[in-house]
Design a protein around this motif. Sequence first.
Motif, PDB file in Angstrom:
ATOM      1  N   TYR A 118       0.841  -1.201   0.000  1.00 50.22           N
ATOM      2  CA  TYR A 118       0.000   0.000   0.000  1.00 50.22           C
ATOM      3  C   TYR A 118       0.872   1.246   0.000  1.00 50.22           C
ATOM      4  O   TYR A 118       0.628   2.193  -0.752  1.00 50.22           O
ATOM      5  N   TYR A 119       1.893   1.261   0.834  1.00 52.53           N
ATOM      6  CA  TYR A 119       2.776   2.421   0.919  1.00 52.53           C
ATOM      7  C   TYR A 119       3.486   2.668  -0.403  1.00 52.53           C
ATOM      8  O   TYR A 119       3.600   3.821  -0.855  1.00 52.53           O
ATOM      9  N   ARG A 120       4.004   1.617  -1.032  1.00 53.72           N
ATOM     10  CA  ARG A 120       4.712   1.802  -2.297  1.00 53.72           C
ATOM     11  C   ARG A 120       3.786   2.337  -3.381  1.00 53.72           C
ATOM     12  O   ARG A 120       4.199   3.130  -4.235  1.00 53.72           O
ATOM     13  N   ALA A 121       2.525   1.908  -3.365  1.00 53.75           N
ATOM     14  CA  ALA A 121       1.563   2.440  -4.331  1.00 53.75           C
ATOM     15  C   ALA A 121       1.343   3.928  -4.112  1.00 53.75           C
ATOM     16  O   ALA A 121       1.295   4.717  -5.064  1.00 53.75           O
ATOM     17  N   MET A 122       1.221   4.344  -2.847  1.00 55.94           N
ATOM     18  CA  MET A 122       1.043   5.761  -2.546  1.00 55.94           C
ATOM     19  C   MET A 122       2.286   6.557  -2.902  1.00 55.94           C
ATOM     20  O   MET A 122       2.221   7.623  -3.534  1.00 55.94           O
ATOM     21  N   ARG A 123       3.448   6.078  -2.514  1.00 52.06           N
ATOM     22  CA  ARG A 123       4.705   6.805  -2.727  1.00 52.06           C
ATOM     23  C   ARG A 123       5.092   6.901  -4.199  1.00 52.06           C
ATOM     24  O   ARG A 123       5.456   7.972  -4.692  1.00 52.06           O
ATOM     25  N   ASP A 124       5.029   5.795  -4.914  1.00 49.44           N
ATOM     26  CA  ASP A 124       5.588   5.737  -6.261  1.00 49.44           C
ATOM     27  C   ASP A 124       4.626   6.161  -7.359  1.00 49.44           C
ATOM     28  O   ASP A 124       5.069   6.502  -8.462  1.00 49.44           O
ATOM     29  N   ILE A 125       3.318   6.143  -7.078  1.00 52.98           N
ATOM     30  CA  ILE A 125       2.341   6.434  -8.131  1.00 52.98           C
ATOM     31  C   ILE A 125       1.508   7.664  -7.801  1.00 52.98           C
ATOM     32  O   ILE A 125       1.363   8.571  -8.627  1.00 52.98           O
ATOM     33  N   VAL A 126       0.960   7.746  -6.612  1.00 50.48           N
ATOM     34  CA  VAL A 126      -0.022   8.778  -6.290  1.00 50.48           C
ATOM     35  C   VAL A 126       0.620  10.090  -5.866  1.00 50.48           C
ATOM     36  O   VAL A 126       0.194  11.166  -6.304  1.00 50.48           O
ATOM     37  N   ASP A 127       1.641  10.041  -5.023  1.00 53.63           N
ATOM     38  CA  ASP A 127       2.206  11.245  -4.415  1.00 53.63           C
ATOM     39  C   ASP A 127       3.348  11.801  -5.260  1.00 53.63           C
ATOM     40  O   ASP A 127       4.417  11.185  -5.345  1.00 53.63           O
ATOM     41  N   PRO A 128       3.215  12.982  -5.875  1.00 54.31           N
ATOM     42  CA  PRO A 128       4.314  13.534  -6.663  1.00 54.31           C
ATOM     43  C   PRO A 128       5.530  13.902  -5.821  1.00 54.31           C
ATOM     44  O   PRO A 128       6.642  14.016  -6.347  1.00 54.31           O
ATOM     45  N   PHE A 129       5.348  14.079  -4.500  1.00 49.81           N
ATOM     46  CA  PHE A 129       6.462  14.370  -3.607  1.00 49.81           C
ATOM     47  C   PHE A 129       7.188  13.102  -3.157  1.00 49.81           C
ATOM     48  O   PHE A 129       8.203  13.195  -2.465  1.00 49.81           O
ATOM     49  N   CYS A 130       6.671  11.931  -3.542  1.00 51.46           N
ATOM     50  CA  CYS A 130       7.311  10.646  -3.208  1.00 51.46           C
ATOM     51  C   CYS A 130       7.596  10.518  -1.715  1.00 51.46           C
ATOM     52  O   CYS A 130       8.674  10.075  -1.297  1.00 51.46           O
ATOM     53  N   ASP A 131       6.633  10.936  -0.891  1.00 50.73           N
ATOM     54  CA  ASP A 131       6.722  10.824   0.561  1.00 50.73           C
ATOM     55  C   ASP A 131       7.928  11.577   1.119  1.00 50.73           C
ATOM     56  O   ASP A 131       8.613  11.105   2.017  1.00 50.73           O
ATOM     57  N   GLY A 132       8.189  12.751   0.584  1.00 53.63           N
ATOM     58  CA  GLY A 132       9.277  13.574   1.079  1.00 53.63           C
ATOM     59  C   GLY A 132       8.954  15.045   0.935  1.00 53.63           C
ATOM     60  O   GLY A 132       8.011  15.426   0.236  1.00 53.63           O
ATOM     61  N   LEU A 133       9.731  15.889   1.599  1.00 49.66           N
ATOM     62  CA  LEU A 133       9.554  17.334   1.598  1.00 49.66           C
ATOM     63  C   LEU A 133       8.231  17.725   2.262  1.00 49.66           C
ATOM     64  O   LEU A 133       7.416  16.874   2.627  1.00 49.66           O
ATOM     65  N   ALA A 134       8.027  19.019   2.390  1.00 51.66           N
ATOM     66  CA  ALA A 134       6.875  19.518   3.139  1.00 51.66           C
ATOM     67  C   ALA A 134       5.548  19.143   2.506  1.00 51.66           C
ATOM     68  O   ALA A 134       4.544  18.995   3.200  1.00 51.66           O
ATOM     69  N   GLY A 135       5.507  18.993   1.186  1.00 53.27           N
ATOM     70  CA  GLY A 135       4.236  18.749   0.516  1.00 53.27           C
ATOM     71  C   GLY A 135       3.782  17.307   0.440  1.00 53.27           C
ATOM     72  O   GLY A 135       2.793  17.004  -0.237  1.00 53.27           O
ATOM     73  N   GLN A 136       4.438  16.397   1.114  1.00 54.32           N
ATOM     74  CA  GLN A 136       4.099  14.979   1.012  1.00 54.32           C
ATOM     75  C   GLN A 136       2.649  14.721   1.410  1.00 54.32           C
ATOM     76  O   GLN A 136       2.105  15.327   2.329  1.00 54.32           O
ATOM     77  N   ALA A 137       2.022  13.787   0.696  1.00 58.57           N
ATOM     78  CA  ALA A 137       0.627  13.453   0.965  1.00 58.57           C
ATOM     79  C   ALA A 137       0.444  12.838   2.345  1.00 58.57           C
ATOM     80  O   ALA A 137      -0.619  12.951   2.957  1.00 58.57           O
ATOM     81  N   GLY A 138       1.481  12.194   2.867  1.00 56.97           N
ATOM     82  CA  GLY A 138       1.398  11.529   4.161  1.00 56.97           C
ATOM     83  C   GLY A 138       1.174  12.448   5.341  1.00 56.97           C
ATOM     84  O   GLY A 138       0.914  11.964   6.450  1.00 56.97           O
ATOM     85  N   ASN A 139       1.272  13.755   5.148  1.00 56.41           N
ATOM     86  CA  ASN A 139       0.922  14.681   6.230  1.00 56.41           C
ATOM     87  C   ASN A 139      -0.549  14.564   6.602  1.00 56.41           C
ATOM     88  O   ASN A 139      -0.930  14.835   7.737  1.00 56.41           O
ATOM     89  N   ILE A 140      -1.370  14.195   5.618  1.00 53.68           N
ATOM     90  CA  ILE A 140      -2.817  14.112   5.830  1.00 53.68           C
ATOM     91  C   ILE A 140      -3.339  12.698   5.645  1.00 53.68           C
ATOM     92  O   ILE A 140      -4.237  12.257   6.357  1.00 53.68           O
TER      93      ILE A 140
END
Length: 330
Positions: A118-140
Amino acid sequence: MNKIIIAIMASSLVPAAAMAQSAVTVYGVADVGFVRETGGAEGSVNTINSGVASGSRLGFKGTEDLGGGVKAYFVLENGMKIDTGSAAQGGLLFGRQAYLGVSGQSGAVSFGRQYSPYYRAMRDIVDPFCDGLAGQAGNITASNARLDNMVGYASPTLYGFAAELAVGVGEVPGNSAAKRAYSTALSYTAKTLVVTLGWHQQQNALATDSSANTLLGAKYDWGVAEGHLGYARNKGLLGARSNDAIVGASVPFGPHKVVASYVRHDDTTQANRDASQWGLGYTYALSKRTDLYAAYARIGNRNGATFKVGNATTDGTGNTGANLGIRHTF
């Protein structure tokens, strides 16, 4: 005497033959940056952080050819803090990843501490920030990053389709369901399109309640830019319910790359603690292995929601965050 010499020569040839069929790589990331956070209960905070864009790490990975198209492989990855020199992930020796597996024509099976499908799908496909920097989707959104005691299977790709299945064994005496986790991802890849469907479930410590997340996401490459979309439905503990929507883009041009995203969290319970985040990031490649980065994100919390702007390794302290740093991979 001759027999002794022959025996020594023969024993020295065994590891040499094994090494000829094996490969071990040392790799890592050194990332350090300035972080400014505002909007928290204690006011603004200025820090030098390690792992702002990507978690700093030192890793070892290797493969051995077992013959017949079958290989054994392993990964041991230590997280570290460049700013203080201490260990990350709570001081674990190989807190980022630690697993051993076997792969062949029928797919790959691995065992250990690993990233969930699940995490790899979110990081590699959905989130353009790739789970990094201030704009990462994982903040929310829920990230469901790692699973301990994980048994994972990754299928080969067939007509563009591939699947990943994982079980995190809870290892609670007398209650095999407690702390157990399941994670899956089914993906389809065409020339310019990737679509993924992910699902993750986690039992609580007594197996009396569970959380679950279902994610549908896509990434499309126009050549000059990539578009990212995601929608997640979430069931939390104690009756929590929410939906998340993610839309973003990444635009590379020469050594430059601009990424942007908007994330909406819709709390569907009576509390209605909604939130939204927009983020903007920029990287400049000094070389193939070193880049500079800058990013900014802001979260709007409603009705008592308490989401914070973090980055690749910290959870953040307030509803805004700005980053400026450098990352080197080796």
